[in-house]
Design an enzyme around this catalytic site. Sequence first.
Site, PDB file in Angstrom:
ATOM      1  N   CYS A 153       0.910  -1.182   0.064  1.00 31.15           N
ATOM      2  CA  CYS A 153      -0.004   0.228  -0.008  1.00 31.15           C
ATOM      3  C   CYS A 153       0.979   1.285  -0.078  1.00 31.15           C
ATOM      4  CB  CYS A 153      -0.902   0.065   1.163  1.00 31.15           C
ATOM      5  SG  CYS A 153      -2.240  -1.215   1.132  1.00 31.15           S
ATOM      6  N   HIS A 154       1.689   1.325   1.075  1.00 33.35           N
ATOM      7  CA  HIS A 154       2.623   2.647   1.169  1.00 33.35           C
ATOM      8  C   HIS A 154       4.032   2.292   1.001  1.00 33.35           C
ATOM      9  CE1 HIS A 154      -1.603   3.216   2.473  1.00 33.35           C
ATOM     10  NE2 HIS A 154      -1.629   4.111   1.517  1.00 33.35           N
ATOM     11  N   GLY A 155       4.621   1.104   1.072  1.00 38.56           N
ATOM     12  CA  GLY A 155       5.875   0.744   0.769  1.00 38.56           C
ATOM     13  C   GLY A 155       6.704   0.757   2.019  1.00 38.56           C
TER      14      GLY A 155
ATOM     15  N   TYR B 300      -4.220  11.282  -1.817  1.00 34.84           N
ATOM     16  CA  TYR B 300      -3.640  10.298  -1.637  1.00 34.84           C
ATOM     17  C   TYR B 300      -2.223  10.337  -1.762  1.00 34.84           C
ATOM     18  CZ  TYR B 300      -3.244   5.272  -1.368  1.00 34.84           C
ATOM     19  OH  TYR B 300      -2.851   3.834  -1.069  1.00 34.84           O
ATOM     20  N   ARG B 304       1.222   9.591   0.747  1.00 33.02           N
ATOM     21  CA  ARG B 304       2.042   8.710   0.629  1.00 33.02           C
ATOM     22  C   ARG B 304       3.596   9.289   0.369  1.00 33.02           C
ATOM     23  NH1 ARG B 304       0.262   4.368  -3.914  1.00 33.02           N
ATOM     24  NH2 ARG B 304       0.541   6.103  -5.306  1.00 33.02           N
TER      25      ARG B 304
END
Lengths: 189, 423
Positions: A153-155, B300, B304
């Site tokens: 999802c976000h590493g 988003y 991130r």
Amino acid sequence: MATTTSPEPTRRDFLYIATGTVAAVGAALAAWPFIDQMNPTSAVLALASIEADISQVALGQQVVFSWRGHPLFVRRRTPKEIAEARAVSLADLPDPVARNANLPDDAPATDANREIKPEWLVLVGVCTHLGCIPTVSTPQSPQGDYGGWLCHCHGSQYDTAGRIRKGPAPQNLAVPPYSFLSPTRLKIG
Amino acid sequence: MSGPSTYVPKSGIARWIDTRLPLPRLMHDTMMTFPTPRNLNIWYTFGGILTFCLGVQIVTGIVLAMHFVPNANMAFDSVENGIMRDVNYGWLLRYIHSTGASMFFIAVYVHIFRGLYYGSYKAPRELLWILGVVIYILMMATAFFGYVLPWGQMSFWGATVITNFFSALDQIIPHLGTAISTWLWGGFAVGDATLNRFFSLHYLLPFIIAGVVGLHIWALHVPGNNNPLGIDVKGPQDTVPFHPYYTAKDAFYLCLFVLLFAGLVFYAPNLLSNPDNYTPANPLVTPPDIVPEWYLLPFYAMLRSVPQKLIGVLVLAGSLLTLVFIPWLDTSKARSCRFRPLMKQFFWLFAADCVLLGYIGAQSADASWTLGGVNVPLVWLARLGTLYYYGFFWAIMPLLGIFETPKPLPDSIAKSVLGAAAE
């Protein structure tokens, strides 16, 4: 009605404040059921512990059980993976706390503090960033740079002790309360 | 409403009603005779279009709720089998509702960027703008709750990620964030209880939006519309009555909008949605790439771009909160970008920045571009983009108002539109 101003508090002032206080407390009390109804019901809270049969887990393999609606990782680590996890210095860990429900809150995140038996790593499989499920890394299909898990999802990247090493996740993967009922049987929760 | 009422009851019954509940008078003054600048262009028709979108969502939503089952075991089936296959015209109603959400956001983005370009947020329209920001945030919440309801993989994992934003509070006060997440879920994870309450809120919020829209229109009708020149209305020669001039104009562009809407509903109903949501929710498997709906992608990407949980969530929340302060961040004397040669360029750069962030938000977390033989991780572009997003509002807007010299403003709307004939 005529009003008089007096430097001394009057009976009317007292009644005004007392009534207001009762109304405010009453409103707060009345609001609480509407807020608390959102919390988990007793049926959800009663979700008991689970037992897991780990006799079929091969060396280097991870199996996933379901516990309290979350995936539960049980990974049988290879000697190489154990050695890698033990070689990490505490200073290199973004989260220096073990996050092990079986140990005190401030236990350091050494590899030994992350498991009961070195070969068996038991973790709640929920990324501590925003709750996705990390993908396990295997020699055939490496995920991330640390041989543990990668959250797509976000590493966020975890090592072979499930400790956060890189990425936005703030904490190590949680170790749930568990015990060995027998060498091949776990009780979680 | 601006100016005295011009309503004259035309019959005895109308007079009887007017002295008891002057609703016809209100409608007459706001939708018939309301003096509106004579130079409003196509971009000003989106207010009406948005009202239409809200109506469509409420009507189709009420009908869909008659067939939807808010239960984790049955929700997916009640949508994909019940509504999409069994219910008469259920497929049409659902596709109107799901496409309608996207059309709603297309319209609201045009509306917001129009407001930014023509300086519609500047005094005396600050509250009007802030109410708009409130509506926008409520829209995002409503869309999020609605997206969870079909209980597909993206529904489930979208709900998991968004509700986990609150767990970032653990980094300020230990256990507070987790307690809030658990409270939101009604369990240890997103589940049946979560689905049920999201359904309840998804039904409630549109009516709250309708209420705030009422306030938004009220706040609009005090100073009246801004206009592409960004100068004040100086007299009756600058305006035309709302009806028939703008009712007709709004209706015409609404028809074009509905044409596009219908095109998507009938020919590409799944164009803007994610195929993973046709897989039933599985709490044990996260899809390899989870992405929100297109209208949330820029935010988003900003989330991130930050490698730290709490700061990432704060950057996301701050990007929305920033919008509230725009009326005071813009220090320029001229409202409209038409007379602000520098601001115009920064504005379009900002629009491009939002598109870039949106594109990056749709890519996987570790994606990269090869530019001139150099490998550029997209996360670095997202960081640049985030920096510009904040920089545009908090640095460029206040500074440009001081250093930029606006072009001379026209004397009046009438002169600008009619030329010498206005004399």
